[in-house]
Every structure is written in C-alpha cells, then in structure tokens.
Design a protein around this motif. Structure first.
Motif, PDB file in Angstrom:
ATOM      1  N   TYR A   1       0.871  -1.169   0.000  1.00  0.00           N
ATOM      2  CA  TYR A   1       0.000   0.000   0.000  1.00  0.00           C
ATOM      3  C   TYR A   1       0.908   1.219   0.000  1.00  0.00           C
ATOM      4  CZ  TYR A   1      -3.134   3.633   1.566  1.00  0.00           C
ATOM      5  OH  TYR A   1      -3.845   4.791   1.649  1.00  0.00           O
ATOM      6  N   ALA A   2       0.683   2.116  -0.930  1.00  0.00           N
ATOM      7  CA  ALA A   2       1.479   3.342  -1.015  1.00  0.00           C
ATOM      8  C   ALA A   2       0.545   4.533  -1.161  1.00  0.00           C
ATOM      9  CB  ALA A   2       2.429   3.279  -2.197  1.00  0.00           C
ATOM     10  N   GLU A   3       0.915   5.628  -0.515  1.00  0.00           N
ATOM     11  CA  GLU A   3       0.111   6.853  -0.587  1.00  0.00           C
ATOM     12  C   GLU A   3       1.033   8.064  -0.560  1.00  0.00           C
ATOM     13  OE1 GLU A   3      -3.078   9.283   2.180  1.00  0.00           O
ATOM     14  OE2 GLU A   3      -2.890   7.123   2.463  1.00  0.00           O
TER      15      GLU A   3
ATOM     16  N   LEU B   1      -9.809  -5.994   2.967  1.00  0.00           N
ATOM     17  CA  LEU B   1     -10.997  -6.481   3.648  1.00  0.00           C
ATOM     18  C   LEU B   1     -12.274  -6.121   2.896  1.00  0.00           C
ATOM     19  CD1 LEU B   1      -9.811  -5.489   7.209  1.00  0.00           C
ATOM     20  CD2 LEU B   1      -9.747  -7.765   6.175  1.00  0.00           C
ATOM     21  N   HIS B   2     -12.257  -4.973   2.215  1.00  0.00           N
ATOM     22  CA  HIS B   2     -13.434  -4.535   1.449  1.00  0.00           C
ATOM     23  C   HIS B   2     -12.984  -3.512   0.415  1.00  0.00           C
ATOM     24  CE1 HIS B   2     -17.652  -3.698   0.644  1.00  0.00           C
ATOM     25  NE2 HIS B   2     -17.335  -2.420   0.636  1.00  0.00           N
ATOM     26  N   SER B   3     -13.615  -3.544  -0.732  1.00  0.00           N
ATOM     27  CA  SER B   3     -13.328  -2.561  -1.775  1.00  0.00           C
ATOM     28  C   SER B   3     -14.592  -2.340  -2.592  1.00  0.00           C
ATOM     29  CB  SER B   3     -12.201  -3.062  -2.672  1.00  0.00           C
ATOM     30  OG  SER B   3     -11.896  -2.095  -3.651  1.00  0.00           O
ATOM     31  N   THR B   4     -14.961  -1.091  -2.781  1.00  0.00           N
ATOM     32  CA  THR B   4     -16.157  -0.781  -3.554  1.00  0.00           C
ATOM     33  C   THR B   4     -16.013   0.598  -4.200  1.00  0.00           C
ATOM     34  OG1 THR B   4     -18.577  -0.738  -3.488  1.00  0.00           O
ATOM     35  CG2 THR B   4     -17.461   0.313  -1.677  1.00  0.00           C
ATOM     36  N   ILE B   5     -16.757   0.796  -5.256  1.00  0.00           N
ATOM     37  CA  ILE B   5     -16.793   2.092  -5.942  1.00  0.00           C
ATOM     38  C   ILE B   5     -18.249   2.504  -6.081  1.00  0.00           C
ATOM     39  CG2 ILE B   5     -16.259   3.342  -8.062  1.00  0.00           C
ATOM     40  CD1 ILE B   5     -14.005   1.326  -8.544  1.00  0.00           C
ATOM     41  N   SER B   6     -18.557   3.703  -5.605  1.00  0.00           N
ATOM     42  CA  SER B   6     -19.901   4.256  -5.795  1.00  0.00           C
ATOM     43  C   SER B   6     -19.805   5.347  -6.849  1.00  0.00           C
ATOM     44  CB  SER B   6     -20.428   4.835  -4.481  1.00  0.00           C
ATOM     45  OG  SER B   6     -19.783   6.062  -4.177  1.00  0.00           O
ATOM     46  N   GLU B   7     -20.920   5.997  -7.127  1.00  0.00           N
ATOM     47  CA  GLU B   7     -20.859   7.098  -8.092  1.00  0.00           C
ATOM     48  C   GLU B   7     -20.139   8.312  -7.516  1.00  0.00           C
ATOM     49  OE1 GLU B   7     -24.567   9.612  -8.813  1.00  0.00           O
ATOM     50  OE2 GLU B   7     -25.437   7.813  -7.876  1.00  0.00           O
ATOM     51  N   PHE B   8     -19.886   8.299  -6.190  1.00  0.00           N
ATOM     52  CA  PHE B   8     -19.253   9.442  -5.541  1.00  0.00           C
ATOM     53  C   PHE B   8     -17.799   9.212  -5.139  1.00  0.00           C
ATOM     54  CE2 PHE B   8     -23.799   9.620  -4.556  1.00  0.00           C
ATOM     55  CZ  PHE B   8     -24.112  10.806  -5.207  1.00  0.00           C
ATOM     56  N   GLN B   9     -17.449   7.976  -4.757  1.00  0.00           N
ATOM     57  CA  GLN B   9     -16.092   7.739  -4.270  1.00  0.00           C
ATOM     58  C   GLN B   9     -15.709   6.265  -4.339  1.00  0.00           C
ATOM     59  OE1 GLN B   9     -16.123   9.180  -0.268  1.00  0.00           O
ATOM     60  NE2 GLN B   9     -17.451   7.587   0.491  1.00  0.00           N
TER      61      GLN B   9
ATOM     62  N   ARG C   1      -6.590  -2.050  10.834  1.00  0.00           N
ATOM     63  CA  ARG C   1      -7.618  -1.842   9.807  1.00  0.00           C
ATOM     64  C   ARG C   1      -7.662  -0.366   9.444  1.00  0.00           C
ATOM     65  NH1 ARG C   1     -12.617  -5.928  10.856  1.00  0.00           N
ATOM     66  NH2 ARG C   1     -11.310  -7.782  10.780  1.00  0.00           N
ATOM     67  N   THR C   2      -7.583  -0.108   8.148  1.00  0.00           N
ATOM     68  CA  THR C   2      -7.442   1.259   7.665  1.00  0.00           C
ATOM     69  C   THR C   2      -8.526   1.570   6.649  1.00  0.00           C
ATOM     70  OG1 THR C   2      -5.046   1.056   7.971  1.00  0.00           O
ATOM     71  CG2 THR C   2      -5.818   2.866   6.583  1.00  0.00           C
ATOM     72  N   LEU C   3      -9.219   2.681   6.856  1.00  0.00           N
ATOM     73  CA  LEU C   3     -10.228   3.153   5.913  1.00  0.00           C
ATOM     74  C   LEU C   3      -9.560   4.083   4.915  1.00  0.00           C
ATOM     75  CD1 LEU C   3     -13.181   3.578   4.968  1.00  0.00           C
ATOM     76  CD2 LEU C   3     -13.295   5.462   6.625  1.00  0.00           C
ATOM     77  N   VAL C   4      -9.715   3.784   3.630  1.00  0.00           N
ATOM     78  CA  VAL C   4      -9.118   4.584   2.558  1.00  0.00           C
ATOM     79  C   VAL C   4     -10.234   5.006   1.614  1.00  0.00           C
ATOM     80  CG1 VAL C   4      -7.446   4.599   0.667  1.00  0.00           C
ATOM     81  CG2 VAL C   4      -6.986   3.239   2.718  1.00  0.00           C
TER      82      VAL C   4
ATOM     83  N   THR D   1      -5.809   7.862   3.096  1.00  0.00           N
ATOM     84  CA  THR D   1      -6.131   7.268   4.397  1.00  0.00           C
ATOM     85  C   THR D   1      -7.000   8.223   5.193  1.00  0.00           C
ATOM     86  OG1 THR D   1      -4.061   6.039   4.415  1.00  0.00           O
ATOM     87  CG2 THR D   1      -5.127   6.392   6.536  1.00  0.00           C
ATOM     88  N   GLN D   2      -8.080   7.685   5.754  1.00  0.00           N
ATOM     89  CA  GLN D   2      -8.984   8.488   6.572  1.00  0.00           C
ATOM     90  C   GLN D   2      -8.780   8.198   8.062  1.00  0.00           C
ATOM     91  OE1 GLN D   2     -10.836  10.897   5.066  1.00  0.00           O
ATOM     92  NE2 GLN D   2      -9.695  10.162   3.294  1.00  0.00           N
ATOM     93  N   SER D   3      -8.663   6.910   8.404  1.00  0.00           N
ATOM     94  CA  SER D   3      -8.440   6.529   9.795  1.00  0.00           C
ATOM     95  C   SER D   3      -7.919   5.106   9.850  1.00  0.00           C
ATOM     96  CB  SER D   3      -9.734   6.651  10.604  1.00  0.00           C
ATOM     97  OG  SER D   3     -10.702   5.738  10.104  1.00  0.00           O
ATOM     98  N   ALA D   4      -7.354   4.759  10.994  1.00  0.00           N
ATOM     99  CA  ALA D   4      -6.840   3.406  11.212  1.00  0.00           C
ATOM    100  C   ALA D   4      -7.100   3.025  12.657  1.00  0.00           C
ATOM    101  CB  ALA D   4      -5.356   3.331  10.883  1.00  0.00           C
ATOM    102  N   ALA D   5      -7.326   1.739  12.887  1.00  0.00           N
ATOM    103  CA  ALA D   5      -7.558   1.239  14.240  1.00  0.00           C
ATOM    104  C   ALA D   5      -6.834  -0.079  14.417  1.00  0.00           C
ATOM    105  CB  ALA D   5      -9.049   1.068  14.494  1.00  0.00           C
ATOM    106  N   ARG D   6      -6.142  -0.185  15.474  1.00  0.00           N
ATOM    107  CA  ARG D   6      -5.418  -1.424  15.785  1.00  0.00           C
ATOM    108  C   ARG D   6      -6.215  -2.235  16.748  1.00  0.00           C
ATOM    109  NH1 ARG D   6      -0.883  -4.001  14.837  1.00  0.00           N
ATOM    110  NH2 ARG D   6       0.324  -2.620  13.586  1.00  0.00           N
TER     111      ARG D   6
END
Length: 76
Positions: A26-28, A44-52, A63-66, A71-76
């Motif tokens: 993962y690179a950012e 763990l999950h990947s999806t594309i909506s019409e917005f993002q 676990r990291t929300l992207v 990156t938006q947030s991460a929780a251990r």
C-alpha cells in the motif's frame, strides 16, 4: 525440543512466500516529497460508488479506511 508445525501454518507458509514476491503493498503520497509505502496484509473490502472509491485494508497500522486513495483513519 521443537514441536511440529501445525497444518494451518504449513498451508499459510507458501501463501506468505508468494505474497512477498507479488509486492502486496500500500502506497500513498502524503505531501510533495513524502510518500508512505508499507506491506498490505489484506484487502478487507473494496467498492466504488458514483461518488467515491472506498477500501478497508489491513496494514501495519491495523484496519485502515481509505477513500479515493487517501487514508482516513486506522484502528489497531
């Protein structure tokens, strides 16, 4: 004295070796001249909506929300 490896570990070992060769990373880009690059444990999950575009991935930070590649947030 060492114990025999469990069947589960024997099954996972070839997977881990192949993952290491496949550059499962993962690179950012954080800022000009600053880039974070780390091993990606799993997607763990990947999806594309019409917005993002949204992913939940497991990295060094947990676990990291992207969203949209940032990156938006991460929780251990």
């Amino acid at each position: 004295m060492t114990s025999a490896p469990s069947d589960e570990n024997c099954e996972e070992e070839p997977i881990l070796k192949e993952r290491a060769k496949s550059a499962f990373r993962y690179a950012e880009d954080i800022a000009p001249g600053l880039r974070i690059d780390m091993e990606l444990n799993s997607i763990l999950h990947s999806t594309i909506s019409e917005f993002q575009e949204v992913q939940v991935v497991d990295t060094y930070f947990g676990r990291t929300l992207v969203t949209d590649g940032k990156t938006q947030s991460a929780a251990r």
